[in-house]
Write a protein that holds these residues in place. Structure first.
Motif, mmCIF file in Angstrom:
data_model
loop_
_atom_site.group_PDB
_atom_site.id
_atom_site.type_symbol
_atom_site.label_atom_id
_atom_site.label_comp_id
_atom_site.label_asym_id
_atom_site.label_seq_id
_atom_site.Cartn_x
_atom_site.Cartn_y
_atom_site.Cartn_z
ATOM 1 N N SER A 45 4.286 2.966 0.436
ATOM 2 C CA SER A 45 4.398 4.421 0.529
ATOM 3 C C SER A 45 5.328 4.987 -0.528
ATOM 4 N N MET A 46 6.305 4.194 -0.966
ATOM 5 C CA MET A 46 7.249 4.667 -1.971
ATOM 6 C C MET A 46 6.755 4.446 -3.393
ATOM 7 N N ASN A 47 5.741 3.596 -3.553
ATOM 8 C CA ASN A 47 5.205 3.311 -4.883
ATOM 9 C C ASN A 47 3.685 3.316 -4.849
ATOM 10 N N PRO A 48 3.068 4.473 -4.673
ATOM 11 C CA PRO A 48 1.598 4.549 -4.588
ATOM 12 C C PRO A 48 0.944 4.365 -5.953
ATOM 13 N N ASP A 49 0.919 3.130 -6.444
ATOM 14 C CA ASP A 49 0.406 2.874 -7.793
ATOM 15 C C ASP A 49 -1.081 3.183 -7.918
ATOM 16 N N ALA A 50 -1.818 3.031 -6.818
ATOM 17 C CA ALA A 50 -3.264 3.248 -6.882
ATOM 18 C C ALA A 50 -3.607 4.622 -6.321
ATOM 19 N N SER A 51 -3.017 5.656 -6.888
ATOM 20 C CA SER A 51 -3.264 7.005 -6.387
ATOM 21 C C SER A 51 -4.692 7.443 -6.652
ATOM 22 N N GLN A 52 -5.257 7.019 -7.768
ATOM 23 C CA GLN A 52 -6.662 7.281 -8.062
ATOM 24 C C GLN A 52 -7.441 5.990 -7.893
ATOM 25 N N ASP A 211 3.439 11.901 -13.093
ATOM 26 C CA ASP A 211 3.054 11.364 -14.394
ATOM 27 C C ASP A 211 2.872 9.844 -14.335
ATOM 28 N N ASP A 212 3.698 9.169 -13.553
ATOM 29 C CA ASP A 212 3.646 7.711 -13.454
ATOM 30 C C ASP A 212 2.469 7.242 -12.604
ATOM 31 N N TRP A 213 2.145 7.988 -11.560
ATOM 32 C CA TRP A 213 1.155 7.538 -10.587
ATOM 33 C C TRP A 213 -0.262 8.027 -10.874
ATOM 34 N N LEU A 214 -0.419 9.031 -11.716
ATOM 35 C CA LEU A 214 -1.734 9.618 -11.962
ATOM 36 C C LEU A 214 -2.133 9.489 -13.426
#
Length: 330
Positions: A45-52, A211-214
């Motif tokens: 939940s704190m690092n949603p790397d796969a947002s897309q 910017d980092d996650w998307l």
């Protein structure tokens, strides 16, 4: 001198002193809610790397969803008390933005004064108290403003800001997905975070994580906002501050935040300003809010509504098309 001495020992001074003490204690305790929320989160939940989602050959997105490549996130000012709690004027403003830009969807249910995106009248112990206060006028309602100002201060605080802003960014992405499912990760999108008043600081604080996650162009649009000069300027593709000549609230930012002072040459704000990645744009004779505010329906001398003046400047910004060129700092 005797009058001053008597006043210092009078009831008014004692009440004022008590109010100041309560205000300072409240500010000292403000980080607790964020810290407790942070301790309850897991790594995912704190690092949603796969947002897309990953791109697939059998993507079955509908035509309407597939055509969406732009998300307009609106964060309200410090008078807000819940997610999806825009005023009628703010809602009308967002509606008109979306009408002009049909490839965009609106995200208007993020409460920027809670890292957990929990409104004051939701499932909180003090929800009944906040519910009474929100229905009050005048002095009682300022309690909500003060409470939210401290959350804005958390966002700008280098100690607690990273945790708080990460939570807001996670909430923004969650609500973006709810508004319209995210396109595949190989499809670049527009993430436009608009904000007013204290929401501007929170919006900028969330920018580095978006910017980092998307895979996105990330723009921050302040509409009479108050913000520091530290967060988001190096990661955003552009930061635009729209201000009215009769709005004195937006001046608070450059007064209280040293990172916005012109002689602090190395601050992210000043670097972005010199490189053209930050622009301040006058909208007209706007006040901070009300009928003559940025979303107001009153008219200026030539018959143009205040809201139309704001929309004219906003729609002219070079932010509405998606491309692969980035102006942010690497």
């Amino acid at each position: 001198m005797k009058r001053v001495f008597d006043w210092l020992h009078g009831t008014t001074f004692k009440l004022l002193s008590l109010a100041v003490v309560i205000f300072l204690v409240w500010g000292t305790l403000a980080p607790l809610e964020t810290i407790i929320w942070w301790l309850s989160q897991d790594e995912e939940s704190m690092n949603p790397d796969a947002s897309q989602p990953d791109a697939t050959s059998d993507d079955d997105s509908s035509t309407s969803e597939a055509s969406v490549n732009c998300y307009v996130v609106f964060l309200p000012g410090v008078g807000s008390y819940d997610a999806d709690n825009l005023t009628e004027e703010e809602s009308n403003f967002v509606d008109r933005v979306i009408e002009t830009h049909p490839y965009c969807v609106s995200v208007r249910d993020v409460f920027p004064y809670s890292a957990a995106n929990e409104g004051l009248v939701g499932e909180r112990i003090l929800a009944p108290v906040w519910n009474v206060i929100r229905q009050s006028d005048g002095l009682a309602y300022t309690v909500i403003n003060i409470r939210n100002i401290w959350r804005m201060a958390l966002s700008a605080d280098p100690r607690y800001g990273p945790v708080y802003n990460r939570g807001i960014a996670s909430a923004i992405i969650d609500r973006m997905n709810a508004a319209s499912p995210m396109p595949p990760a190989n499809q670049r999108i527009n993430a436009i975070v608009m904000s007013t008043s204290g929401g501007a600081q929170v919006a900028l604080g969330a920018v580095p994580y978006l910017d980092d996650w998307l895979n996105a162009q990330v723009y921050a649009i302040s509409i009479g906002g108050v913000f520091s000069g530290r967060d988001g300027f190096e990661q955003a593709d552009g930061v635009y501050h729209l201000y009215g000549t009769e709005d004195w609230i937006d001046d608070i930012g450059w007064i209280i935040f040293p990172s916005r002072w012109r002689w602090v040459f190395g601050s992210p704000f000043n670097r972005a300003r010199r490189q053209g990645r930050y622009q301040a744009i006058e909208t007209g004779p706007h006040e901070h809010d009300g009928d003559r505010g940025y979303f107001g329906e009153e008219t200026v001398d030539d018959g143009t509504k205040y809201i139309d003046l704001t929309l004219e400047k906003l729609n002219a910004l070079p932010i509405w098309s998606v491309n692969n060129h980035s102006t942010k700092q690497e």
